[in-house]
Design a protein around this motif. Structure first.
Motif, PDB file in Angstrom:
ATOM      1  N   SER A 192       0.660  -1.074  -0.003  1.00 12.97           N
ATOM      2  CA  SER A 192       0.160  -0.054  -0.042  1.00 12.97           C
ATOM      3  C   SER A 192       0.867   1.339  -0.007  1.00 12.97           C
ATOM      4  N   GLY A 193       0.206   2.443  -0.403  1.00 14.40           N
ATOM      5  CA  GLY A 193       0.945   3.678  -0.205  1.00 14.40           C
ATOM      6  C   GLY A 193       1.187   4.417  -1.371  1.00 14.40           C
ATOM      7  N   GLY A 194       1.134   3.719  -2.672  1.00 15.98           N
ATOM      8  CA  GLY A 194       1.656   4.207  -3.770  1.00 15.98           C
ATOM      9  C   GLY A 194       0.586   5.563  -4.015  1.00 15.98           C
ATOM     10  N   GLY A 195       0.769   6.076  -5.350  1.00 13.63           N
ATOM     11  CA  GLY A 195       0.078   7.158  -5.782  1.00 13.63           C
ATOM     12  C   GLY A 195       0.803   8.225  -6.652  1.00 13.63           C
ATOM     13  N   GLY A 205       7.795  15.777  -3.315  1.00 17.47           N
ATOM     14  CA  GLY A 205       7.105  15.351  -2.484  1.00 17.47           C
ATOM     15  C   GLY A 205       7.403  14.011  -1.812  1.00 17.47           C
ATOM     16  N   SER A 206       6.790  13.431  -1.198  1.00 19.12           N
ATOM     17  CA  SER A 206       7.055  12.191  -0.355  1.00 19.12           C
ATOM     18  C   SER A 206       5.954  11.430  -0.368  1.00 19.12           C
ATOM     19  N   LEU A 207       6.067  10.119  -0.386  1.00 15.13           N
ATOM     20  CA  LEU A 207       5.409   8.921  -0.086  1.00 15.13           C
ATOM     21  C   LEU A 207       6.051   7.917   0.688  1.00 15.13           C
ATOM     22  N   ARG A 208       4.988   7.132   1.335  1.00 16.46           N
ATOM     23  CA  ARG A 208       5.433   6.141   2.236  1.00 16.46           C
ATOM     24  C   ARG A 208       4.857   4.860   1.869  1.00 16.46           C
ATOM     25  N   LEU A 209       5.641   3.840   1.235  1.00 18.65           N
ATOM     26  CA  LEU A 209       5.248   2.552   0.942  1.00 18.65           C
ATOM     27  C   LEU A 209       4.979   1.654   2.167  1.00 18.65           C
ATOM     28  N   SER A 210       4.339   0.714   2.331  1.00 18.11           N
ATOM     29  CA  SER A 210       4.154  -0.386   3.211  1.00 18.11           C
ATOM     30  C   SER A 210       3.828  -1.683   2.673  1.00 18.11           C
ATOM     31  N   CYS A 211       4.482  -2.652   3.274  1.00 18.75           N
ATOM     32  CA  CYS A 211       4.210  -4.054   2.817  1.00 18.75           C
ATOM     33  C   CYS A 211       4.295  -5.012   3.959  1.00 18.75           C
ATOM     34  N   THR A 212       3.151  -5.782   4.075  1.00 23.86           N
ATOM     35  CA  THR A 212       3.107  -6.736   5.180  1.00 23.86           C
ATOM     36  C   THR A 212       2.854  -8.026   4.651  1.00 23.86           C
ATOM     37  N   ALA A 213       3.732  -8.994   5.126  1.00 25.04           N
ATOM     38  CA  ALA A 213       4.011 -10.258   4.840  1.00 25.04           C
ATOM     39  C   ALA A 213       3.191 -11.205   5.738  1.00 25.04           C
ATOM     40  N   SER A 214       2.398 -12.197   5.161  1.00 23.25           N
ATOM     41  CA  SER A 214       1.610 -13.056   5.734  1.00 23.25           C
ATOM     42  C   SER A 214       1.669 -14.240   5.338  1.00 23.25           C
ATOM     43  N   ALA A 225       8.716  -8.477  13.875  1.00 26.21           N
ATOM     44  CA  ALA A 225       7.727  -9.198  14.695  1.00 26.21           C
ATOM     45  C   ALA A 225       6.412  -9.173  13.800  1.00 26.21           C
ATOM     46  N   LYS A 226       6.220  -8.181  13.146  1.00 33.45           N
ATOM     47  CA  LYS A 226       4.881  -7.886  12.419  1.00 33.45           C
ATOM     48  C   LYS A 226       5.040  -8.302  10.952  1.00 33.45           C
ATOM     49  N   ASN A 227       6.078  -8.693  10.500  1.00 36.43           N
ATOM     50  CA  ASN A 227       6.566  -8.936   9.032  1.00 36.43           C
ATOM     51  C   ASN A 227       6.058  -7.887   8.073  1.00 36.43           C
ATOM     52  N   THR A 228       6.479  -6.690   8.757  1.00 35.57           N
ATOM     53  CA  THR A 228       5.976  -5.378   7.854  1.00 35.57           C
ATOM     54  C   THR A 228       7.114  -4.628   7.626  1.00 35.57           C
ATOM     55  N   ALA A 229       7.378  -3.863   6.553  1.00 37.45           N
ATOM     56  CA  ALA A 229       8.163  -3.255   5.909  1.00 37.45           C
ATOM     57  C   ALA A 229       7.962  -1.992   5.407  1.00 37.45           C
ATOM     58  N   HIS A 230       8.380  -0.696   5.648  1.00 43.92           N
ATOM     59  CA  HIS A 230       8.070   0.573   5.198  1.00 43.92           C
ATOM     60  C   HIS A 230       9.031   1.129   4.350  1.00 43.92           C
ATOM     61  N   LEU A 231       8.757   1.939   3.253  1.00 42.84           N
ATOM     62  CA  LEU A 231       9.852   2.646   2.641  1.00 42.84           C
ATOM     63  C   LEU A 231       9.273   4.115   2.440  1.00 42.84           C
ATOM     64  N   GLN A 232      10.013   4.762   3.142  1.00 40.46           N
ATOM     65  CA  GLN A 232       9.762   6.386   3.353  1.00 40.46           C
ATOM     66  C   GLN A 232      10.735   7.017   2.121  1.00 40.46           C
ATOM     67  N   MET A 233       9.811   7.543   1.287  1.00 47.47           N
ATOM     68  CA  MET A 233      10.443   8.117  -0.074  1.00 47.47           C
ATOM     69  C   MET A 233      10.137   9.614   0.051  1.00 47.47           C
ATOM     70  N   ASN A 234      11.309  10.257   0.153  1.00 54.06           N
ATOM     71  CA  ASN A 234      11.494  11.684   0.090  1.00 54.06           C
ATOM     72  C   ASN A 234      11.914  12.362  -1.130  1.00 54.06           C
ATOM     73  N   SER A 235      11.913  13.568  -1.168  1.00 54.32           N
ATOM     74  CA  SER A 235      12.531  14.154  -2.367  1.00 54.32           C
ATOM     75  C   SER A 235      12.520  13.513  -3.893  1.00 54.32           C
ATOM     76  N   LEU A 236      11.083  13.121  -3.850  1.00 54.67           N
ATOM     77  CA  LEU A 236      10.973  12.467  -5.161  1.00 54.67           C
ATOM     78  C   LEU A 236      11.014  13.064  -6.475  1.00 54.67           C
ATOM     79  N   LYS A 237      11.713  12.385  -7.328  1.00 56.29           N
ATOM     80  CA  LYS A 237      11.975  12.969  -8.460  1.00 56.29           C
ATOM     81  C   LYS A 237      11.015  12.185  -9.622  1.00 56.29           C
ATOM     82  N   PRO A 238      11.003  12.660 -10.999  1.00 59.36           N
ATOM     83  CA  PRO A 238      10.346  12.181 -11.996  1.00 59.36           C
ATOM     84  C   PRO A 238      10.834  10.854 -12.211  1.00 59.36           C
ATOM     85  N   GLU A 239      11.985  10.569 -12.311  1.00 50.98           N
ATOM     86  CA  GLU A 239      12.771   9.389 -12.420  1.00 50.98           C
ATOM     87  C   GLU A 239      12.277   8.224 -11.679  1.00 50.98           C
TER      88      GLU A 239
END
Length: 119
Positions: free
Chosen positions: A7-10, A16-25, A74-88
């Motif tokens: 989740s977290g795309g857009g 700008g910034s976005l934060r992606l999340s990923c939960t493994a189950s 413990a929650k098998n979750t990862a987050h990717l904080q993306m700052n200073s996003l570029k078109p690339e």
């Protein structure tokens, strides 16, 4: 059932910034690596960031200093904080999890999350 839910795309403007999340189950054993790859149309898949057991991290040169990966094992979750996003940075971002330290160990992928950086 093993699955990675992202989740977290857009759409975001440059800088700008976005934060992606990923939960493994559905994993009965430890996940050695979690992270993200991305793929833009017509380009090869590339590593964005990953974090292994022991909190060893690896970033692509193109995102180093702008992106930060974190894990809650413990929650098998990862987050990717993306700052200073570029078109690339525009691409489909795929969460992944690997069960061992080798590239040949079992690896699982999320469904992909579109990140678009545009004015």
């Amino acid at each position: 059932q093993v699955q990675l839910v992202e989740s977290g795309g857009g759409l975001v403007q440059p800088g700008g910034s976005l934060r992606l999340s990923c939960t493994a189950s559905g994993f009965d054993f430890r996940i050695y690596v979690m992270g993200w790859y991305r793929q833009a149309p017509g380009k090869q898949r590339e590593l964005v960031a990953k974090e292994s057991i022991g909190r060893s991290t690896d970033y692509s040169n193109s995102v180093n200093g702008r992106f930060t990966i974190s894990r809650d094992s413990a929650k098998n979750t990862a987050h990717l904080q993306m700052n200073s996003l570029k078109p690339e940075d525009t691409a489909v971002y795929y969460c992944y999890a690997r069960l061992g330290p080798s590239d040949y160990d079992a690896e699982y992928w999320g469904q992909g999350s579109q990140v678009t950086v545009s004015t």
